[in-house]
Design a protein around this motif. Structure first.
Motif, PDB file in Angstrom:
ATOM      1  N   TYR A   1       0.838  -1.211   0.000  1.00  0.00           N
ATOM      2  CA  TYR A   1       0.000   0.000   0.000  1.00  0.00           C
ATOM      3  C   TYR A   1       0.869   1.255   0.000  1.00  0.00           C
ATOM      4  O   TYR A   1       0.600   2.230  -0.715  1.00  0.00           O
TER       5      TYR A   1
ATOM      6  N   ARG B   1      -3.540  -0.368  -8.584  1.00  0.00           N
ATOM      7  CA  ARG B   1      -4.198  -1.632  -8.260  1.00  0.00           C
ATOM      8  C   ARG B   1      -3.206  -2.705  -7.833  1.00  0.00           C
ATOM      9  O   ARG B   1      -2.076  -2.756  -8.320  1.00  0.00           O
TER      10      ARG B   1
ATOM     11  N   ALA C   1      -6.962  -6.371   3.793  1.00  0.00           N
ATOM     12  CA  ALA C   1      -6.566  -5.327   2.852  1.00  0.00           C
ATOM     13  C   ALA C   1      -7.348  -4.043   3.099  1.00  0.00           C
ATOM     14  O   ALA C   1      -6.788  -2.934   3.018  1.00  0.00           O
ATOM     15  N   GLU C   2      -8.628  -4.171   3.394  1.00  0.00           N
ATOM     16  CA  GLU C   2      -9.438  -2.982   3.649  1.00  0.00           C
ATOM     17  C   GLU C   2      -9.028  -2.298   4.948  1.00  0.00           C
ATOM     18  O   GLU C   2      -9.136  -1.070   5.070  1.00  0.00           O
TER      19      GLU C   2
ATOM     20  N   PHE D   1      -7.108  -0.359   1.420  1.00  0.00           N
ATOM     21  CA  PHE D   1      -7.476  -0.760   0.068  1.00  0.00           C
ATOM     22  C   PHE D   1      -8.996  -0.827  -0.092  1.00  0.00           C
ATOM     23  O   PHE D   1      -9.736  -1.018   0.881  1.00  0.00           O
TER      24      PHE D   1
ATOM     25  N   PHE E   1      -7.454  -5.287  -5.603  1.00  0.00           N
ATOM     26  CA  PHE E   1      -7.660  -4.147  -4.695  1.00  0.00           C
ATOM     27  C   PHE E   1      -7.201  -2.859  -5.381  1.00  0.00           C
ATOM     28  O   PHE E   1      -6.345  -2.883  -6.266  1.00  0.00           O
ATOM     29  N   GLU E   2      -7.754  -1.762  -4.934  1.00  0.00           N
ATOM     30  CA  GLU E   2      -7.345  -0.451  -5.441  1.00  0.00           C
ATOM     31  C   GLU E   2      -7.024   0.466  -4.273  1.00  0.00           C
ATOM     32  O   GLU E   2      -7.721   0.469  -3.258  1.00  0.00           O
ATOM     33  N   LYS E   3      -5.954   1.225  -4.413  1.00  0.00           N
ATOM     34  CA  LYS E   3      -5.561   2.175  -3.367  1.00  0.00           C
ATOM     35  C   LYS E   3      -6.381   3.445  -3.499  1.00  0.00           C
ATOM     36  O   LYS E   3      -6.489   3.973  -4.614  1.00  0.00           O
TER      37      LYS E   3
END
Length: 331
Positions: free
Chosen positions: A280, A288, A303-304, A308, A329-331
């Motif tokens: 991250y 991503r 991850a969240e 993310f 996942f996307e930052k």
């Protein structure tokens, strides 16, 4: 209008790979019939569709119909952009509800009546018919030959390690990140993901904690003609130290899931959590991450917790002792 035939082993992942490439190439999926995707896109999308890993082929979609009679009638009204000689191939999907046994001959006769030559053994153009809930006919533009991926499987590489993703899956992970410039694999192992990314023209960065893997991955990259790479010996949980002034466009990786030896003596879940935070920190905003975790690790929640946003999750049963999810996942 275009079509894409995706593979059936990871169909949701395959569909989202196509979606990601169409987002780059200017297009969208507007319909699906089993493994047949109807796509609204033009030639601008071709270079991105050419990148696909979990696809059988793509082409021009020219005719749609609800019966064989309607298909043949519409086929007679279409201007077929056929070069040279042609043949007709039928794909009978698992949900096919039409009698297409004699359709190749009948459709071939309709197209032949427009002045085109038939050559069943060495055609210049392949006309494809798909039978699902409906019938579809078009012209193949690109076939993804399984042999091209087979020659890059783990046992064909000069530096061999048995635990490795299939090249098709590696390529799909790269594509799901929507990378256009570069990609980082912080658990690169023998370099399978980096090989696929490099062959797509991306600059590749790799990290592994084992010296033999860094040396072996470089051997493999060179073997497949990948030259634009940076490989480092280091810790995937301390990427900020390895790349102090660098933010990456995208990350794709398959972390180790096995014995303490392959995890460098660290507890698995702790390794995953620290690696997620480090990834991250070195990812661009909006960048991503595509990653695999065993099903008994809650990748989404972990991850969240780092920050993310989850875009996708795809289940795969590898064998009786390994079930996993691929995540995007996307930052």
């Amino acid at each position: 209008m275009l079509y894409v035939e995706i593979l059936g082993n990871l169909p949701e992942m395959a569909r989202d790979e196509v979606k990601a490439m169409l987002e780059l190439g200017g297009g969208e999926i507007i319909g699906q019939d089993y493994l047949f995707l109807k796509v609204d896109a033009g030639e601008k999308a071709f270079p991105f569709l050419d990148r696909l890993g979990l696809a059988h082929e793509y082409g021009l979609l020219l005719v749609e119909a609800d019966s064989v009679e309607e298909l043949l009638q519409k086929a007679g009204e279409v201007e077929w952009p056929i070069k040279g000689a042609f043949k007709v191939d039928t794909e009978t999907m698992a949900n096919c509800r039409h009698d297409v046994l004699d359709l190749p001959r009948k459709l071939g006769a309709v197209i032949h009546a427009q002045g085109f030559r038939v050559n069943l053994s060495k055609p210049d153009t392949v006309v494809r018919v798909y039978c699902g809930e409906r019938l579809y006919a078009g012209i193949r533009l690109r076939y993804f030959d399984p042999k091209d991926f087979e020659k890059r499987k783990a046992h064909h590489r000069p530096f061999f390690r048995p635990i490795s993703l299939h090249p098709r899956v590696s390529r799909a992970l790269v594509n799901l990140t929507k990378a256009t410039r570069e990609i980082l694999d912080p658990f690169m192992g023998a370099g399978g993901i980096l090989i696929e990314a490099g062959l797509l023209g991306l600059r590749v960065y790799g990290v592994d904690i084992r010296p033999e893997m860094v040396e072996g991955a470089e051997t493999n990259l060179k073997h497949y003609g990948v030259r634009d790479y940076t490989l480092k010996l280091g810790d995937a949980t301390r990427l900020e130290d390895l790349f102090p002034d660098k933010k990456f466009e995208a990350v794709a990786t398959d972390p180790p899931y096995g014995t303490a030896a392959t995890l460098a003596g660290r507890k698995r879940d702790e390794l995953y959590r620290k690696a997620l935070r480090s990834i991250y920190n070195v990812l661009e905003d909006g960048g991503r991450l595509a990653i695999a975790f065993p099903t008994d690790f809650n990748g989404k929640a972990e991850a969240e917790a780092v920050g993310f946003r989850t875009l996708g999750r795809y289940y795969q049963r590898v064998h009786k002792s390994l079930e996993r999810y691929f995540y995007v996942f996307e930052k």
